[in-house]
Design a protein around this motif. Structure first.
Motif, PDB file in Angstrom:
ATOM      1  N   GLU A 230       0.824  -1.203   0.000  1.00 20.37           N
ATOM      2  CA  GLU A 230       0.000   0.000   0.000  1.00 20.37           C
ATOM      3  C   GLU A 230       0.863   1.259   0.000  1.00 20.37           C
ATOM      4  O   GLU A 230       0.549   2.245  -0.674  1.00 20.37           O
ATOM      5  CB  GLU A 230      -0.922  -0.010   1.218  1.00 20.37           C
ATOM      6  N   ASN A 231       1.967   1.216   0.752  1.00 25.32           N
ATOM      7  CA  ASN A 231       2.825   2.405   0.864  1.00 25.32           C
ATOM      8  C   ASN A 231       3.501   2.758  -0.459  1.00 25.32           C
ATOM      9  O   ASN A 231       3.555   3.929  -0.850  1.00 25.32           O
ATOM     10  CB  ASN A 231       3.890   2.183   1.947  1.00 25.32           C
ATOM     11  N   VAL A 232       4.038   1.754  -1.164  1.00 19.19           N
ATOM     12  CA  VAL A 232       4.752   2.068  -2.404  1.00 19.19           C
ATOM     13  C   VAL A 232       3.792   2.550  -3.488  1.00 19.19           C
ATOM     14  O   VAL A 232       4.165   3.347  -4.359  1.00 19.19           O
ATOM     15  CB  VAL A 232       5.592   0.864  -2.903  1.00 19.19           C
ATOM     16  N   ILE A 233       2.536   2.085  -3.418  1.00 18.32           N
ATOM     17  CA  ILE A 233       1.538   2.620  -4.355  1.00 18.32           C
ATOM     18  C   ILE A 233       1.199   4.052  -3.980  1.00 18.32           C
ATOM     19  O   ILE A 233       1.187   4.957  -4.828  1.00 18.32           O
ATOM     20  CB  ILE A 233       0.259   1.759  -4.364  1.00 18.32           C
ATOM     21  N   GLY A 234       0.915   4.285  -2.702  1.00 11.49           N
ATOM     22  CA  GLY A 234       0.541   5.615  -2.242  1.00 11.49           C
ATOM     23  C   GLY A 234       1.615   6.662  -2.485  1.00 11.49           C
ATOM     24  O   GLY A 234       1.314   7.838  -2.700  1.00 11.49           O
ATOM     25  N   GLN A 235       2.888   6.236  -2.474  1.00  9.77           N
ATOM     26  CA  GLN A 235       3.991   7.161  -2.713  1.00  9.77           C
ATOM     27  C   GLN A 235       4.273   7.366  -4.207  1.00  9.77           C
ATOM     28  O   GLN A 235       5.257   7.997  -4.577  1.00  9.77           O
ATOM     29  CB  GLN A 235       5.249   6.641  -2.012  1.00  9.77           C
ATOM     30  N   ASN A 236       3.426   6.809  -5.048  1.00 12.80           N
ATOM     31  CA  ASN A 236       3.528   6.972  -6.509  1.00 12.80           C
ATOM     32  C   ASN A 236       4.797   6.333  -7.074  1.00 12.80           C
ATOM     33  O   ASN A 236       5.338   6.794  -8.079  1.00 12.80           O
ATOM     34  CB  ASN A 236       3.481   8.457  -6.895  1.00 12.80           C
ATOM     35  N   LEU A 237       5.256   5.246  -6.415  1.00 13.41           N
ATOM     36  CA  LEU A 237       6.425   4.529  -6.910  1.00 13.41           C
ATOM     37  C   LEU A 237       6.034   3.451  -7.907  1.00 13.41           C
ATOM     38  O   LEU A 237       6.858   3.030  -8.724  1.00 13.41           O
ATOM     39  CB  LEU A 237       7.183   3.893  -5.738  1.00 13.41           C
ATOM     40  N   CYS A 238       4.802   2.991  -7.838  1.00 14.19           N
ATOM     41  CA  CYS A 238       4.349   1.922  -8.726  1.00 14.19           C
ATOM     42  C   CYS A 238       2.835   1.821  -8.656  1.00 14.19           C
ATOM     43  O   CYS A 238       2.188   2.527  -7.888  1.00 14.19           O
ATOM     44  CB  CYS A 238       5.000   0.591  -8.339  1.00 14.19           C
ATOM     45  N   ALA A 239       2.293   0.908  -9.454  1.00 21.24           N
ATOM     46  CA  ALA A 239       0.859   0.610  -9.465  1.00 21.24           C
ATOM     47  C   ALA A 239       0.679  -0.872  -9.161  1.00 21.24           C
ATOM     48  O   ALA A 239       1.647  -1.630  -9.091  1.00 21.24           O
ATOM     49  CB  ALA A 239       0.253   0.972 -10.824  1.00 21.24           C
ATOM     50  N   ALA A 240      -0.556  -1.299  -8.987  1.00 22.85           N
ATOM     51  CA  ALA A 240      -0.827  -2.715  -8.697  1.00 22.85           C
ATOM     52  C   ALA A 240      -2.214  -3.079  -9.189  1.00 22.85           C
ATOM     53  O   ALA A 240      -3.091  -2.211  -9.319  1.00 22.85           O
ATOM     54  CB  ALA A 240      -0.704  -2.998  -7.203  1.00 22.85           C
ATOM     55  N   PHE A 241      -2.421  -4.358  -9.464  1.00 20.87           N
ATOM     56  CA  PHE A 241      -3.746  -4.866  -9.808  1.00 20.87           C
ATOM     57  C   PHE A 241      -4.395  -5.449  -8.557  1.00 20.87           C
ATOM     58  O   PHE A 241      -3.740  -6.119  -7.753  1.00 20.87           O
ATOM     59  CB  PHE A 241      -3.644  -5.941 -10.892  1.00 20.87           C
ATOM     60  N   ALA A 242      -5.686  -5.193  -8.413  1.00 23.30           N
ATOM     61  CA  ALA A 242      -6.432  -5.686  -7.260  1.00 23.30           C
ATOM     62  C   ALA A 242      -7.872  -5.949  -7.678  1.00 23.30           C
ATOM     63  O   ALA A 242      -8.357  -5.367  -8.661  1.00 23.30           O
ATOM     64  CB  ALA A 242      -6.394  -4.678  -6.118  1.00 23.30           C
ATOM     65  N   PRO A 243      -8.596  -6.807  -6.952  1.00 21.99           N
ATOM     66  CA  PRO A 243     -10.004  -7.050  -7.283  1.00 21.99           C
ATOM     67  C   PRO A 243     -10.859  -5.812  -7.009  1.00 21.99           C
ATOM     68  O   PRO A 243     -10.614  -5.053  -6.068  1.00 21.99           O
ATOM     69  CB  PRO A 243     -10.388  -8.213  -6.361  1.00 21.99           C
ATOM     70  N   LYS A 244     -11.857  -5.616  -7.840  1.00 17.29           N
ATOM     71  CA  LYS A 244     -12.698  -4.421  -7.790  1.00 17.29           C
ATOM     72  C   LYS A 244     -13.442  -4.301  -6.457  1.00 17.29           C
ATOM     73  O   LYS A 244     -13.706  -3.181  -5.993  1.00 17.29           O
ATOM     74  CB  LYS A 244     -13.698  -4.444  -8.948  1.00 17.29           C
ATOM     75  N   PHE A 245     -13.767  -5.424  -5.827  1.00 17.64           N
ATOM     76  CA  PHE A 245     -14.545  -5.334  -4.596  1.00 17.64           C
ATOM     77  C   PHE A 245     -13.798  -4.606  -3.478  1.00 17.64           C
ATOM     78  O   PHE A 245     -14.394  -4.173  -2.497  1.00 17.64           O
ATOM     79  CB  PHE A 245     -14.997  -6.725  -4.118  1.00 17.64           C
ATOM     80  N   MET A 246     -12.469  -4.440  -3.650  1.00 15.92           N
ATOM     81  CA  MET A 246     -11.685  -3.731  -2.650  1.00 15.92           C
ATOM     82  C   MET A 246     -11.568  -2.239  -2.920  1.00 15.92           C
ATOM     83  O   MET A 246     -10.839  -1.523  -2.225  1.00 15.92           O
ATOM     84  CB  MET A 246     -10.282  -4.332  -2.564  1.00 15.92           C
ATOM     85  N   SER A 247     -12.288  -1.733  -3.912  1.00 10.83           N
ATOM     86  CA  SER A 247     -12.157  -0.321  -4.286  1.00 10.83           C
ATOM     87  C   SER A 247     -12.411   0.615  -3.108  1.00 10.83           C
ATOM     88  O   SER A 247     -11.648   1.562  -2.859  1.00 10.83           O
ATOM     89  CB  SER A 247     -13.120   0.015  -5.429  1.00 10.83           C
ATOM     90  N   ASP A 248     -13.491   0.382  -2.365  1.00 14.05           N
ATOM     91  CA  ASP A 248     -13.804   1.252  -1.226  1.00 14.05           C
ATOM     92  C   ASP A 248     -12.709   1.190  -0.166  1.00 14.05           C
ATOM     93  O   ASP A 248     -12.376   2.199   0.451  1.00 14.05           O
ATOM     94  CB  ASP A 248     -15.147   0.863  -0.609  1.00 14.05           C
ATOM     95  N   TYR A 249     -12.154   0.003   0.042  1.00 17.12           N
ATOM     96  CA  TYR A 249     -11.075  -0.155   1.021  1.00 17.12           C
ATOM     97  C   TYR A 249      -9.915   0.763   0.673  1.00 17.12           C
ATOM     98  O   TYR A 249      -9.377   1.478   1.535  1.00 17.12           O
ATOM     99  CB  TYR A 249     -10.627  -1.620   1.054  1.00 17.12           C
ATOM    100  N   PHE A 250      -9.512   0.778  -0.588  1.00 16.72           N
ATOM    101  CA  PHE A 250      -8.372   1.598  -0.994  1.00 16.72           C
ATOM    102  C   PHE A 250      -8.732   3.080  -1.059  1.00 16.72           C
ATOM    103  O   PHE A 250      -7.912   3.938  -0.714  1.00 16.72           O
ATOM    104  CB  PHE A 250      -7.827   1.111  -2.339  1.00 16.72           C
TER     105      PHE A 250
END
Length: 302
Positions: A230-250
């Motif tokens: 979560e941290n490396v995504i939030g810091q704009n270092l990379c992206a990731a694939f995740a299931p759509k049902f977790m959209s609200d979580y993120f």
């Protein structure tokens, strides 16, 4: 023939290991070996043989073990009738769960199950789905909640029960140039530096298996820490694939934005998985039903 001998041969068949079966049966390895040997003498047959893959049932042994599992099923049903509304469930459940599931569905499922059955000890390992399936096949976990590519052939030794279907989205930082677009083409998503969740240095994760069907992709990090992911995504270092049902979580994290894939549907299936050699106990079935109840509202696609 004693009832515990039936449990012992089923435990060996499930784990493929006398030592692991002894540990799971809470007896010593010599005592377990003696129990099986006495049963073999009584029946006049060889139940198991040693192979490079561990201890495996003989042909006649497999037939006997199947009957033993059926007998144990009947016994568990009798116990359930006798214990209903009179005694609390006790024992242990070993689960192997995908991290996307552990941070969402399993929070409510575990809380609800523990409230209903405080005497049951739940041990949950969080790991990448392919690694979890290996643990299930090896008898290290009773069952798991994992993700699989839709339409992927089922392993011959596994029982698979689909909970719901979903599709992958791309997670990017709120500071990413793509964050305000809502959707991106798949090839643009694959060109992003990606972080993949991996366990125990294995690189054959289920996301890799799905993405490689659509071309080359750029892996920047392989991590087994969900907070670090979560941290490396939030810091704009990379992206990731995740299931759509977790959209609200993120979205609730504030630093991560989920984007739809505009031109391709990366369909996945969230499933319960257990080996056909494993006898599901009453408390394991109850846990499965609890997980299913919290999964029923998460169907995104048909």
């Amino acid at each position: 023939m004693r009832l515990e001998q039936l449990y012992h041969i089923v435990a060996i068949a499930q784990t493929g290991s006398i030592s692991t079966a002894a540990e799971r049966s809470y007896i010593s390895q010599p005592a377990l070996s003696s129990s099986v040997s006495k049963l073999e003498v009584e029946l006049g047959i060889l139940l198991f043989k040693r192979t490079n893959q561990g201890v495996q049932p003989t042909d006649i042994g497999q037939a006997v073990i199947q009957k033993a599992m059926e007998a144990i099923d009947l016994l568990e049903d009798i116990k359930a009738l006798a214990e209903e509304n009179t005694q609390a469930m006790t024992g242990s459940i070993h689960l192997a769960v995908e991290p996307f599931i552990s941070n969402t569905i399993m929070v409510n499922a575990l809380t609800t199950f523990k409230y209903r059955h405080p005497g049951v000890n739940v041990l949950m390992k969080v790991g990448e789905s392919n690694n979890n399936l290996r643990d299930i096949a090896a008898g290290k976990a009773d069952f798991g909640v994992v993700m699989k590519t839709c339409g992927q052939p089922e392993e011959k030794d596994l029982c698979i029960k689909e909970l719901f279907r979903d599709r992958l989205v791309l997670l990017v930082s709120k500071d990413s140039e793509s964050a305000g677009r809502g959707a991106v083409p798949l090839q643009e998503a694959l060109a992003q530096p990606l972080v993949l969740y991996n366990t125990e240095f294995a690189t054959d994760c289920w996301v890799s298996e799905l993405l490689q069907k659509h071309g080359d992709y750029n892996v920047a990090y392989r991590l087994d820490s969900f907070p670090m992911l979560e941290n490396v995504i939030g810091q704009n270092l990379c992206a990731a694939f995740a299931p759509k049902f977790m959209s609200d979580y993120f979205l609730n994290k504030g630093s991560i934005v989920p984007l739809d894939i505009a031109d391709t549907e990366l369909d996945v299936s969230i499933v319960l998985a257990w080996t056909k050699r494993h006898h599901l106990s009453l408390m394991e079935k109850e846990m499965m039903e609890t997980i299913k109840s919290f999964s029923s509202m998460l169907q995104f696609i048909g």
